[in-house]
Design a protein around this motif. Sequence first.
Motif, PDB file in Angstrom:
ATOM      1  N   LYS A 150     -94.832  16.085  23.488  1.00  0.00           N
ATOM      2  CA  LYS A 150     -94.272  15.191  24.488  1.00  0.00           C
ATOM      3  C   LYS A 150     -94.108  15.918  25.818  1.00  0.00           C
ATOM      4  N   GLN A 151     -93.768  17.197  25.790  1.00  0.00           N
ATOM      5  CA  GLN A 151     -93.704  17.967  27.027  1.00  0.00           C
ATOM      6  C   GLN A 151     -95.090  18.070  27.662  1.00  0.00           C
ATOM      7  N   VAL A 152     -96.108  18.272  26.844  1.00  0.00           N
ATOM      8  CA  VAL A 152     -97.475  18.309  27.354  1.00  0.00           C
ATOM      9  C   VAL A 152     -97.804  16.994  28.056  1.00  0.00           C
ATOM     10  N   GLU A 153     -97.438  15.899  27.425  1.00  0.00           N
ATOM     11  CA  GLU A 153     -97.709  14.578  27.996  1.00  0.00           C
ATOM     12  C   GLU A 153     -96.980  14.387  29.321  1.00  0.00           C
ATOM     13  N   LYS A 154     -95.712  14.790  29.379  1.00  0.00           N
ATOM     14  CA  LYS A 154     -94.925  14.617  30.601  1.00  0.00           C
ATOM     15  C   LYS A 154     -95.449  15.504  31.730  1.00  0.00           C
ATOM     16  N   ILE A 155     -95.856  16.728  31.393  1.00  0.00           N
ATOM     17  CA  ILE A 155     -96.402  17.621  32.421  1.00  0.00           C
ATOM     18  C   ILE A 155     -97.684  17.025  32.997  1.00  0.00           C
ATOM     19  N   ARG A 156     -98.537  16.518  32.137  1.00  0.00           N
ATOM     20  CA  ARG A 156     -99.777  15.888  32.617  1.00  0.00           C
ATOM     21  C   ARG A 156     -99.456  14.719  33.543  1.00  0.00           C
ATOM     22  N   LYS A 157     -98.486  13.938  33.163  1.00  0.00           N
ATOM     23  CA  LYS A 157     -98.110  12.784  33.984  1.00  0.00           C
ATOM     24  C   LYS A 157     -97.599  13.242  35.344  1.00  0.00           C
ATOM     25  N   ALA A 158     -96.785  14.284  35.369  1.00  0.00           N
ATOM     26  CA  ALA A 158     -96.257  14.792  36.634  1.00  0.00           C
ATOM     27  C   ALA A 158     -97.375  15.272  37.544  1.00  0.00           C
ATOM     28  N   ILE A 159     -98.345  15.958  36.961  1.00  0.00           N
ATOM     29  CA  ILE A 159     -99.418  16.565  37.757  1.00  0.00           C
ATOM     30  C   ILE A 159    -100.416  15.531  38.253  1.00  0.00           C
ATOM     31  N   THR A 160    -100.798  14.628  37.393  1.00  0.00           N
ATOM     32  CA  THR A 160    -101.896  13.715  37.729  1.00  0.00           C
ATOM     33  C   THR A 160    -101.442  12.374  38.301  1.00  0.00           C
ATOM     34  N   SER A 161    -100.148  12.034  38.142  1.00  0.00           N
ATOM     35  CA  SER A 161     -99.716  10.700  38.554  1.00  0.00           C
ATOM     36  C   SER A 161     -98.523  10.703  39.505  1.00  0.00           C
ATOM     37  N   LEU A 162     -97.518  11.532  39.237  1.00  0.00           N
ATOM     38  CA  LEU A 162     -96.246  11.391  39.941  1.00  0.00           C
ATOM     39  C   LEU A 162     -96.117  12.266  41.178  1.00  0.00           C
ATOM     40  N   ASP A 163     -96.511  13.532  41.095  1.00  0.00           N
ATOM     41  CA  ASP A 163     -96.330  14.398  42.247  1.00  0.00           C
ATOM     42  C   ASP A 163     -97.359  14.046  43.322  1.00  0.00           C
ATOM     43  N   PRO A 164     -96.916  13.680  44.511  1.00  0.00           N
ATOM     44  CA  PRO A 164     -97.851  13.202  45.533  1.00  0.00           C
ATOM     45  C   PRO A 164     -98.800  14.278  46.048  1.00  0.00           C
ATOM     46  N   VAL A 165     -98.394  15.549  45.939  1.00  0.00           N
ATOM     47  CA  VAL A 165     -99.255  16.634  46.413  1.00  0.00           C
ATOM     48  C   VAL A 165    -100.306  16.986  45.375  1.00  0.00           C
ATOM     49  N   LEU A 166     -99.859  17.223  44.137  1.00  0.00           N
ATOM     50  CA  LEU A 166    -100.780  17.688  43.096  1.00  0.00           C
ATOM     51  C   LEU A 166    -101.814  16.638  42.731  1.00  0.00           C
ATOM     52  N   ARG A 167    -101.416  15.397  42.680  1.00  0.00           N
ATOM     53  CA  ARG A 167    -102.344  14.373  42.212  1.00  0.00           C
ATOM     54  C   ARG A 167    -103.514  14.172  43.171  1.00  0.00           C
ATOM     55  N   ARG A 168    -103.369  14.616  44.430  1.00  0.00           N
ATOM     56  CA  ARG A 168    -104.452  14.465  45.409  1.00  0.00           C
ATOM     57  C   ARG A 168    -105.372  15.671  45.472  1.00  0.00           C
ATOM     58  N   LEU A 169    -105.028  16.728  44.756  1.00  0.00           N
ATOM     59  CA  LEU A 169    -105.851  17.926  44.804  1.00  0.00           C
ATOM     60  C   LEU A 169    -107.186  17.681  44.099  1.00  0.00           C
ATOM     61  N   PRO A 170    -108.267  18.175  44.669  1.00  0.00           N
ATOM     62  CA  PRO A 170    -109.565  18.014  43.997  1.00  0.00           C
ATOM     63  C   PRO A 170    -109.582  18.799  42.683  1.00  0.00           C
ATOM     64  N   ASP A 171    -110.204  18.244  41.704  1.00  0.00           N
ATOM     65  CA  ASP A 171    -110.382  18.883  40.399  1.00  0.00           C
ATOM     66  C   ASP A 171    -109.070  19.114  39.665  1.00  0.00           C
ATOM     67  N   ILE A 172    -107.998  18.401  40.034  1.00  0.00           N
ATOM     68  CA  ILE A 172    -106.729  18.616  39.325  1.00  0.00           C
ATOM     69  C   ILE A 172    -106.859  18.232  37.861  1.00  0.00           C
ATOM     70  N   SER A 173    -107.809  17.358  37.552  1.00  0.00           N
ATOM     71  CA  SER A 173    -108.017  16.952  36.148  1.00  0.00           C
ATOM     72  C   SER A 173    -108.554  18.097  35.304  1.00  0.00           C
ATOM     73  N   LEU A 174    -109.081  19.147  35.946  1.00  0.00           N
ATOM     74  CA  LEU A 174    -109.621  20.287  35.204  1.00  0.00           C
ATOM     75  C   LEU A 174    -108.529  21.270  34.787  1.00  0.00           C
ATOM     76  N   LEU A 175    -107.316  21.063  35.278  1.00  0.00           N
ATOM     77  CA  LEU A 175    -106.213  21.939  34.880  1.00  0.00           C
ATOM     78  C   LEU A 175    -105.777  21.556  33.470  1.00  0.00           C
ATOM     79  N   LYS A 176    -105.905  22.469  32.559  1.00  0.00           N
ATOM     80  CA  LYS A 176    -105.619  22.156  31.158  1.00  0.00           C
ATOM     81  C   LYS A 176    -104.144  22.324  30.843  1.00  0.00           C
ATOM     82  N   VAL A 177    -103.565  21.302  30.231  1.00  0.00           N
ATOM     83  CA  VAL A 177    -102.205  21.350  29.709  1.00  0.00           C
ATOM     84  C   VAL A 177    -102.307  21.096  28.220  1.00  0.00           C
TER      85      VAL A 177
END
Length: 1046
Positions: free
Chosen positions: A911-938
């Motif tokens: 569940k922590q893995v899931e929440k971290i992914r959500k924070a990075i790819t959906s919620l944080d306005p800076v991180l979610r706009r970074l190119p290739d952020i989907s390649l960051l493995k959690v």
Amino acid sequence: MPRFSVAEARQWGDQFVQFLRDTGREQESQRDTLRSIYNQEFRGRTDTKTPNFSCILYALRVTHRAQVHGQSVHFKKEKRRVVVADQYQRPRVNAKALASASASGQQPSSGPQVPRSRAKKWAELIRGKHGVEIVSEHDKDNGHIRFPVVPSEPRSVTVLVQNHGAEAVTLRRCQPHQQSREFSFTDEQGATQGQSLMLHPGSTYPIQVRCLTTCNGYFYTVVVFEFTKEPDESFSIIRYVAAVAESQLAKDLGPSAPFQSYQASLQRPVTVITEDGIPPNSSLKNELEREIPLGTYQYPKSLKDTILLGPNASASSSWAAMRSLLEAPLQPGNYQQKFQLLLHLEEIQMEVDIRRYDMQDVPMVQDRALLVLDVPGVAENRPSVLKGDHLFAHLSSERDHSPLIQYKGYVHDVELEKVRLGFSSKLQKKFVNNLRFDVTFTFSRLPLQVQHRAAALAMRHGLSSLLFPSTSCHKSLFMGTFQPRWFDRKVQANEEQCRAVTHIVTGMSRPAPYLIFGPPGTGKTVTMVEAIKQVWRCFKDSRILACAPSNSAADLLCQRLIKDIAPRYVYRLMASSRSYQEVPADIRPCCNWDDEQSCYVYPSKEHLGRYRILITTLVTAGRSENLGLSPAPTAGGPRAALQPGCEGSPAGVQRGGGVEEGGQQGGPLLCGRTRTKARGGRMASWGRYAEAASLHVSPRLASAKFPPGFFSHVFIDECGQAVEPESVVAIAGLLTAMDQETNPNGGQLVLAGDPQQLGPVLRSPLAIEHGLGTSLLERLMLHNPLYKKSSGGYDPQFVTKLLWNYRSHEAILRIPNELFYDSELKACESNELDVRSLYCAWEELPKKGFPIIFHGVCGEDRREAKSPSFFNTAEIEVLVHYLKKLLQSGGKGGCPSVSPKEVGIISPYRKQVEKIRKAITSLDPVLRRLPDISLLKVGSVEEFQGQERRVILISTVRSCSEYLQLDQTFKLGFLKNPKRLNVAITRAKALLIVVGNPAVLSKDHHWQRFLRYCREEGGYTGYPYEDDGPAEDGLAADLHALHLGN
């Protein structure tokens, strides 16, 4: 106020009755007491509107679930359940009752639970007494007071002590059980300083609670109110006071719904009628003939009865017999019997644990001819559900019907947490969207069957000299000196790797296995690949079976082999459960996918014989044992002597990056346990069984039969991750032990792995206790004299320990080296730009030159909805802070530019893995706009085993010792699991950032050593922490101190 129907109120009533059972108060019959429990404890567990006590009692009475006579209430007994035998539970009723339950289909209470005694004592301590109540506008019920705060801004809340009784009481003191850095307490009359205060009937006295924090987090204290009442009666009431400082991100990541703990399934009717569903179209074409069937290997019913009865039953002879076999040392004479008993115990516990995923009153939606079910946790193999699996569902409204119509649904597709199912037309016709179902999951027995067969074949095929070696033949396969032409020049420069390859190729350990002990980052896979290539080159009639622990690990072997061996000699055998899109592009020309038919193909025996190299998985290898291929042409017996060919010239034909060598048929067969995770990713328990079970692509391979001596070598990479029967799957019937008369030169078994890293994940405590969790590699190293370490080190004739670490900065390597590898590992120096030192000048480091940060956080262990997994939003806030600093550095502040794919985030809770992914790819306005952020493995630690990243961030999650016993029992989290700690830390090459609660982590001596190291070296930051006295860090500790422990 909402109105509740009788059915709705009855459901709440059923949950309340279950709550009484869970807290050991099912015998309570006083109406007023039940009303108090319902209002003060049960209703506070959820933010959802609930009916009042009178409403649920009326519903229970009219539905015949309760009898009410004045002030007395009696609940009806539970109905019958399916019999499962939980090895974590000890029988709570007498043996005769249990035996009767087994015979009738009734299930005794099972499943690990929070100890009832603690829940009862806590309920007693928070309960108002003698008319005295403790209240606050921030009450969350169950004795909890919780309020928000802002860092650096003091906040005060009022707690009221009320006397609603008919007599005066004395408040002797009001003090926190332990002093807290954040909280202070004041009042006008000095009760918080130990001054007594008389509270007359009807009076109310305020206590001020002040909180001041310096950072975000979850801060708590347990407050004890001590009273006396004439003539000389004392009593106490306690409150759990918590302040929460959190960012908007943490609020957004909070629980999506109140957590609902596991409830045992309801009655299983006497008669069940099953409507079969519609399976998915097969994505496999099988051309292999079936010759020998695979046995069922069902466990005997008497074994389950033995577990149900327990060791103290009157007829305990069966228990004693079982224990006698379990406790006997493993040896050739009991090899089959002991492993089959261990596998039976594991299966019996799997039956218990799979029921924890049962779902009730869940909706499905229609998607053309399929129904779609949301399964929280399926993405993390909790439970594991794969294409071709099946589950059972029945209408929730019909759960009490007998006979019950249940529908078998086949899995057609799994996307994230959505499972698309094929049910019968009868269900499709009556289906309307959001129709409610009760769902029961299943697991496949196929991997268990294959392991049973391997254990049975091992001794029958004379493998005792391989599995219980006592000596070697002292005979080299070479007439002269082995002088290789190295494929990988780096191996030539590494003394230990050279030694291992030389001993493997010369075969001096035979018939004993050769072991490559490879600590993290020391290149054991490189060593194994080089050894395979050298055997392939030097012995023209050699045939090699090499196994890896996962699809991706087998892919990696394939990728490295085709650098020097032409792809037209390579055949990568895939399972039909694997998506073709997940297959790396460079090995697709080598795999068994047929573009014309758009499916996987298992070709005929004749076709397979054309390839020099076959690559598949461990379980598939076990099902390959009866292929019927002929050995390479030899003279003078089943296998002629291997022909040294070190000086033989290669064909020299370049094709696809490889050199075609030795066009003769026969060659390496590379295998690994099927999984689609990243290289080396270890399967969770359900994932390991369900994924392997999905290899229904090879039922005929299970009946194939290789002639004796067909394979000269078997290599098993990451052997430490497999239970021994899994490893034996790749040996029994495939590798013929060396025998002077029948097989004078074969066969060589090579095991590579690290017993200090993660091993197999198991369910049964009895099986774990008695050796099923010990891999073949670890057993040999622990118990066989040939592999014991002496004062001079390991005997290189049988084992090589790789010592040069190519991965991690010396500072990152130091503690794992000290704790797990006798401080023998050496960080390999680099002549080129060393990426391991890139972050030593980063401005965020507490100490420059020390590339480790331990950031202390006081967080909160939280759960949501029906997911049993934990998460900690305070730690996610800190992770996101560091992540933005790293990814936005732009080469400034001493931080070289880093791409998301070079960063990994590890957490032990899904569940922590899931929440971290959500924070990075959906919620944080800076991180979610970074190119290739989907390649960051959690991912979990298991998913990162065998991998590395330039930067690793670790979220430990656990912030309350209340759950430590849960973690230890079920092998969760980092604490009491040193192998998981070892793997997590050693994934980092240049920078390691650990976020966690130091007070909790320090309770584990391995973590305490790491914490002390970080403090001594100046790498600690965050919440102030002193190591000179372990802080009390959770409710469990306070309960223990208040004499409320178990």
